[in-house]
Design a protein around this motif. Structure first.
Motif, short mmCIF file in Angstrom:
data_model
loop_
_atom_site.label_atom_id
_atom_site.label_comp_id
_atom_site.label_asym_id
_atom_site.label_seq_id
_atom_site.Cartn_x
_atom_site.Cartn_y
_atom_site.Cartn_z
N ASP A 1 40.22 -15.73 29.68
CA ASP A 1 39.93 -15.80 31.17
C ASP A 1 40.40 -17.18 31.90
OD1 ASP A 1 38.08 -17.05 29.43
OD2 ASP A 1 36.47 -17.12 31.10
N VAL A 2 40.37 -18.31 31.13
CA VAL A 2 40.96 -19.52 31.79
C VAL A 2 42.37 -19.13 32.07
CG1 VAL A 2 41.46 -21.78 31.25
CG2 VAL A 2 39.43 -21.07 30.80
N ALA A 3 43.18 -18.52 31.08
CA ALA A 3 44.37 -18.42 31.24
C ALA A 3 45.06 -17.84 32.35
CB ALA A 3 44.99 -17.60 29.78
N ASP B 1 35.46 -33.45 36.93
CA ASP B 1 36.24 -34.44 37.87
C ASP B 1 37.65 -34.18 38.24
OD1 ASP B 1 37.08 -34.75 35.33
OD2 ASP B 1 37.25 -36.99 35.46
N GLY B 2 37.67 -32.72 37.65
CA GLY B 2 39.20 -32.18 38.19
C GLY B 2 39.33 -31.68 39.25
N MET B 3 40.68 -31.77 39.87
CA MET B 3 41.02 -31.10 41.06
C MET B 3 41.61 -29.88 41.09
SD MET B 3 42.61 -33.81 43.75
CE MET B 3 43.04 -32.62 44.79
N GLY B 4 42.10 -29.24 39.91
CA GLY B 4 42.49 -27.91 39.84
C GLY B 4 43.98 -27.64 40.44
N LEU B 5 44.69 -29.05 40.71
CA LEU B 5 45.78 -28.83 41.22
C LEU B 5 47.12 -29.22 40.23
CD1 LEU B 5 45.41 -30.34 44.93
CD2 LEU B 5 46.09 -28.03 44.29
N GLY B 6 46.58 -29.72 39.23
CA GLY B 6 47.83 -30.23 38.13
C GLY B 6 48.75 -29.12 37.80
N LEU B 7 48.08 -28.30 37.29
CA LEU B 7 48.98 -27.17 36.74
C LEU B 7 49.90 -26.32 37.88
CD1 LEU B 7 47.27 -25.85 33.80
CD2 LEU B 7 49.22 -27.02 33.70
N SER B 8 49.22 -26.35 38.85
CA SER B 8 50.13 -25.54 40.03
C SER B 8 51.01 -26.52 40.51
CB SER B 8 49.26 -25.18 41.15
OG SER B 8 48.50 -26.17 41.68
N GLY C 1 42.34 -25.22 22.94
CA GLY C 1 43.14 -24.21 23.22
C GLY C 1 42.59 -23.41 24.55
N ILE C 2 43.25 -22.47 24.99
CA ILE C 2 43.13 -22.00 26.37
C ILE C 2 42.47 -20.50 26.23
CG2 ILE C 2 43.90 -21.16 28.56
CD1 ILE C 2 45.97 -23.64 28.17
N SER C 3 41.32 -20.17 26.61
CA SER C 3 40.66 -18.85 26.35
C SER C 3 41.28 -17.75 27.43
CB SER C 3 39.29 -18.86 26.62
OG SER C 3 38.76 -19.14 28.06
N GLN D 1 43.11 -34.56 27.03
CA GLN D 1 41.86 -34.20 27.44
C GLN D 1 41.25 -33.09 26.78
OE1 GLN D 1 42.17 -33.75 31.66
NE2 GLN D 1 42.02 -36.17 31.95
N ALA D 2 41.93 -32.03 26.53
CA ALA D 2 41.82 -30.85 25.69
C ALA D 2 41.35 -31.36 24.08
CB ALA D 2 42.70 -29.84 25.56
N MET D 3 41.95 -32.36 23.96
CA MET D 3 41.50 -32.88 22.32
C MET D 3 40.35 -33.87 22.46
SD MET D 3 45.12 -33.66 20.28
CE MET D 3 46.03 -34.30 21.52
N GLY E 1 45.00 -25.38 19.38
CA GLY E 1 45.43 -26.28 20.37
C GLY E 1 46.49 -25.31 21.31
N THR E 2 47.21 -26.08 22.15
CA THR E 2 48.18 -25.33 23.17
C THR E 2 49.41 -26.13 23.25
OG1 THR E 2 46.03 -25.03 24.50
CG2 THR E 2 48.26 -24.25 25.53
N ILE E 3 50.45 -25.21 23.47
CA ILE E 3 51.82 -25.71 23.55
C ILE E 3 52.09 -25.44 25.01
CG2 ILE E 3 54.42 -26.11 22.98
CD1 ILE E 3 53.55 -24.97 20.25
N ALA F 1 52.71 -30.46 22.85
CA ALA F 1 51.79 -29.71 22.16
C ALA F 1 50.80 -30.50 21.87
CB ALA F 1 52.53 -29.06 20.80
N ASP F 2 49.43 -29.99 21.81
CA ASP F 2 48.26 -30.87 21.51
C ASP F 2 47.26 -29.80 20.18
OD1 ASP F 2 45.79 -28.89 22.61
OD2 ASP F 2 47.10 -29.30 24.20
N LEU F 3 46.32 -30.55 19.74
CA LEU F 3 45.67 -29.87 18.76
C LEU F 3 44.36 -29.83 19.25
CD1 LEU F 3 46.81 -31.79 15.53
CD2 LEU F 3 47.37 -29.58 16.17
P1 ADP Z 1 42.70 -30.25 36.38
O1 ADP Z 1 43.40 -31.01 35.11
O2 ADP Z 1 42.30 -31.00 37.54
O3 ADP Z 1 41.30 -29.63 35.63
P2 ADP Z 1 45.09 -28.57 35.91
O4 ADP Z 1 45.42 -27.52 36.87
O5 ADP Z 1 45.72 -29.62 35.28
O6 ADP Z 1 43.76 -29.25 36.78
O7 ADP Z 1 44.10 -27.61 34.93
C1 ADP Z 1 43.38 -26.44 35.06
C2 ADP Z 1 42.70 -26.18 33.95
O8 ADP Z 1 43.48 -25.65 32.58
C3 ADP Z 1 42.07 -27.36 33.34
O9 ADP Z 1 40.75 -27.53 33.91
C4 ADP Z 1 41.71 -27.00 31.62
O10 ADP Z 1 40.75 -25.82 31.66
C5 ADP Z 1 42.88 -26.13 31.52
N1 ADP Z 1 43.86 -26.73 30.68
C6 ADP Z 1 45.08 -27.25 31.07
N2 ADP Z 1 45.78 -27.84 29.94
C7 ADP Z 1 45.20 -27.31 28.84
C8 ADP Z 1 45.21 -27.54 27.63
N3 ADP Z 1 46.48 -28.05 27.19
N4 ADP Z 1 44.37 -27.15 26.70
C9 ADP Z 1 43.31 -26.55 27.13
N5 ADP Z 1 43.07 -26.03 28.46
C10 ADP Z 1 43.96 -26.45 29.47
#
Ligand code: ADP
Length: 682
Positions: free
Chosen positions: A628-630, A643-650, A624-626, A578-580, A672-674, A619-621
């Motif tokens: 404040d997002v980080a 359409d995200g739930m924001g639960l995936g990464l947690s 990237g993650i800014s 999705q980031a790409m 991108g990000t690894i 790893a993707d191209l």
């Molecule tokens: P969701 O996928 O539902 O948005 P996640 O917890 O998986 O929830 O992701 C939270 C946020 O982290 C994403 O909305 C996105 O902005 C950022 N993010 C996650 N993975 C990447 C990535 N590989 N590159 C850039 N941003 C990322």
């Protein structure tokens, strides 16, 4: 043979053995060789016969010429004899005879001398030819002259003119001439003798008929040449000889005629030339025919090669092929089709209304489809699906592509169809759909579990606060509260009880969610990757992303909850793709999944420790993650997507940490990000 018929010929008939081919080739060349030899023999014979015929003709001509010359000679001698006798006609007057003899000698160059002799052969009168110097010596012409005696003796015996054999008379200046005496008796007694110069006799009596390229000669009967006349033989010519006897009374002479022609005459006459020309034409036709045959042979070989190649192609393709004529009869099937349906070509090509591979329950529908096709209805270009039946009765799905069969004259002769057995494809699709459903269900479950876990975590504090406020309030009210206060104390006690119950419910939910810890197993990293790849690929194809998988050699298995780790991998891969997937991202879209032994976990660099951990990286191209997002990346319900739930990464972090590992992220180069996470290995 029509092209359709060619197609239906059984393979073994095509596979002619090398021996058979060699034999037929040899037979063909042997026949050609035989023909060439026979034609050569015929031509040589004809040319030889023509040459021989020519030679015979020349010989016959020469024989005729010789016979003519002999008869000319005979009649010449006879005329001369009569002329000689005529000199005695006026009587025995010597002077008159002399005149007559001199006149006769002027007319006849072949005579050297005329003599009148008496009965005893003594000369009475003699006259010499005016054309020559006196040759014959008077002294030698006495009665004893032997040749004259011989001739006259013969003449006396015959009572008519007779000749002597030729004799050589030397000439004073050297050389000499051949002379023949002719003696004729006269009525008054005595003889008239004429001396013939044989050479002049040839000139006078035969010469005019002599042609160029001929030599005429008088010879003895034993072949001794006396005199000869004519051109001498040229070098390189062929001699033809003819000789005939001139049977003169008293003497026998032979006339020999030699004729010559240019010897190695290639075309002696028209016949030979014609035969030779026809021969050359025949040989040329033979050569052209041979060349044509060679060309045909080459074409035949090329055709056989092309057919063999086509046959090999048809036999080795895994697509089933079938040809039908315009009446719907099957005219060709390839081995792949036979194998697909389990029928032999003969069974398939039998003249049945229904094809044997049509399922009985669908035969009616297929018949209608065939009728539509035969009426000219074009099939869809992208093909259509159908169900066929194997010989053992099992049904299987096929993808059919049909096209009109057009022959070399651009006339449609039927329909050509290609079949692909899609049962395996369908099975894989079914499997992948099932695994997708399973993953989606487990993803939902995991998300719900995570939510429950988070809620329980968040609710524990307010519940604990409620409980402590309640117990504080109870303490304030005191144990012996009465009346309204007692009721309030009761209510507060109930609140404390319910808060406690709510806490227990939440704990039990939390416990339930955490209970999955117990389902850990050893799973090969490759198996984990393989499980998520089909789903990742589905999305990757949609977004135009290339997937690269790199696995270190001889990796140990990971000790983990398989479903949850698959979920983590899937989440990270999805986030990466999705980031790409942004219109600004014009560079290459590559998603790299990598598994290696971990170098360090939780800051520990101990080699022993590292060996027991595996590191998964995604790893993707992408964008990237800014910063404040980080900061808020792992905060529940944080998302930047609509359409995200924001639960995936947690969820990912929870799962990884439950396994004792860590989830980290860092910028990728060039962009991108690894995301990396570690798992314990076996
Ligand atoms: P969701 O996928 O539902 O948005 P996640 O917890 O998986 O929830 O992701 C939270 C946020 O982290 C994403 O909305 C996105 O902005 C950022 N993010 C996650 N993975 C990447 C990535 N590989 N590159 C850039 N941003 C990322």
């Amino acid at each position: 043979m029509s092209s359709d018929a060619l197609l239906t010929v059984a393979p073994q008939r095509w596979a002619r053995s090398a021996y058979g081919r060699l034999r037929s080739l040899w037979q063909r060349w042997f026949l050609w060789l035989l023909l060439a030899v026979l034609v050569s023999v015929l031509l040589v014979t004809v040319v030889w016969l023509a040459g021989r015929h020519e030679v015979e003709q020349v010989q016959a001509q020469l024989d005729r010429d010789t016979a003519d010359a002999v008869s000319d000679l005979r009649s010449g001698f006879q005329r001369n004899a009569q002329s000689l006798r005529a000199t005695q006609a006026p009587g025995t007057d010597r002077a008159k005879w002399n005149d007559a003899a001199a006149a006769l000698l002027r007319e006849h160059r072949e005579w050297l001398r005329l003599e009148w002799r008496d009965a005893a052969l003594r000369p009475v009168e003699a006259v010499n030819t005016p054309y020559r110097m006196r040759l014959l010596d008077e002294a030698s012409r006495g009665p004893e002259q032997s040749d004259v005696m011989l001739a006259c003796a013969a003449a006396r015996k015959l009572g008519a003119g007779a000749y002597s054999p030729s004799h050589y008379v030397p000439i004073a200046g050297g050389g000499g001439i051949e002379v023949m005496e002719f003696c004729v008796p006269i009525d008054a007694g005595g003889f008239l003798v004429a001396s013939y110069s044989l050479r002049d006799a040839l000139i006078e009596l035969v010469g005019p008929t002599l042609t160029r390229g001929q030599e005429v000669a008088f010879t003895e009967t034993d072949g001794t040449r006396l005199v000869a006349l004519g051109s001498s033989r040229r070098v390189g010519t062929r001699v033809f000889t003819s000789q005939q006897l001139i049977d003169l009374p008293g003497a026998a002479l032979m006339l020999r005629v030699d004729g010559w022609r240019a010897a190695p005459d290639l075309f002696p006459n028209m016949l030979t030339a014609l035969v030779t020309a026809i021969s050359i034409a025949l040989v040329s036709v033979l050569v052209l025919l041979a060349r044509d045959t060679r060309r045909r042979l080459r074409a035949e070989r090329d055709l056989a090669d092309a057919l063999a190649f086509r046959k090999a192609m048809e036999d080795s393709v895994i697509t089933g092929l079938r040809a039908r004529d315009l009446q719907g009869r099957i005219t060709y099937v390839n081995p792949a089709f036979c194998e697909m349906v389990g029928f032999t070509p003969d069974e398939l090509m039998a003249d049945n209304a229904d094809a044997p591979y049509w399922p009985t329950e669908l035969a009616h529908e297929y018949q209608q489809r065939q009728a539509r096709r035969l009426a000219g209805g074009m099939p869809p270009r992208e093909g259509f699906e159908s169900v066929f039946m194997r010989k053992d009765g099992t049904r299987f799905p096929v993808l059919i592509f049909e096209a009109p069969l057009i022959n070399a004259h651009r006339v449609q002769t039927g329909w050509m169809s290609a079949f692909i057995d899609v049962s395996e494809q369908r099975r894989i699709e079914e499997l992948s759909r099932a695994s997708q459903e399973r993953l989606q269900a487990s993803a939902r479950l995991a998300t719900v579990g995570e939510m429950a876990s988070l809620l329980s975590h968040e609710l524990t504090q307010p519940l604990a606060a409620i409980a402590s406020y309640a117990s504080g309030s109870l303490n304030l009210l005191g144990p012996n509260a009465k009346g309204d206060q007692g009721e309030v104390a009761m209510a507060v006690k109930r609140i404390a009880e319910q808060a406690d119950r709510a806490g227990q419910v939440i704990r039990s939910v939390h416990d339930f969610v955490r209970r999955r810890d117990r389902t850990r197993e050893a799973v090969a990293p490759q198996a984990l990757i393989d499980a998520v790849l089909p789903l990742v690929r589905l999305q990757a194809r949609k977004l135009g992303v290339i997937i690269e998988v790199v696995l270190e050699d001889r990796l140990p298995a990971a000790m983990c909850d398989r479903t949850l780790v698959e979920q983590v991998l899937l989440n990270l891969a999805r986030n990466a793709m999705q980031a790409m997937d942004s219109p600004d991202n014009v560079g290459s879209r590559v998603l790299r999944l990598r598994v290696a032994r971990a170098v360090a976990v939780g800051g520990s660099t101990a080699a022993d420790d590292a060996r027991r951990w595996l590191e998964f990286s995604v790893a993707d191209l992408g964008c990237g993650i800014s910063d404040d997002v980080a900061e808020r990346l792992f905060t529940p319900f944080f998302t930047t997507r609509a359409d995200g739930m924001g639960l995936g990464l947690s969820l990912c972090r929870t799962v990884v940490e439950q396994h004792g590992g860590a989830l980290m992220h860092e910028p990728n180069r060039p962009r991108g990000t690894i995301f990396r996470f570690t798992l314990p290995s076996t």
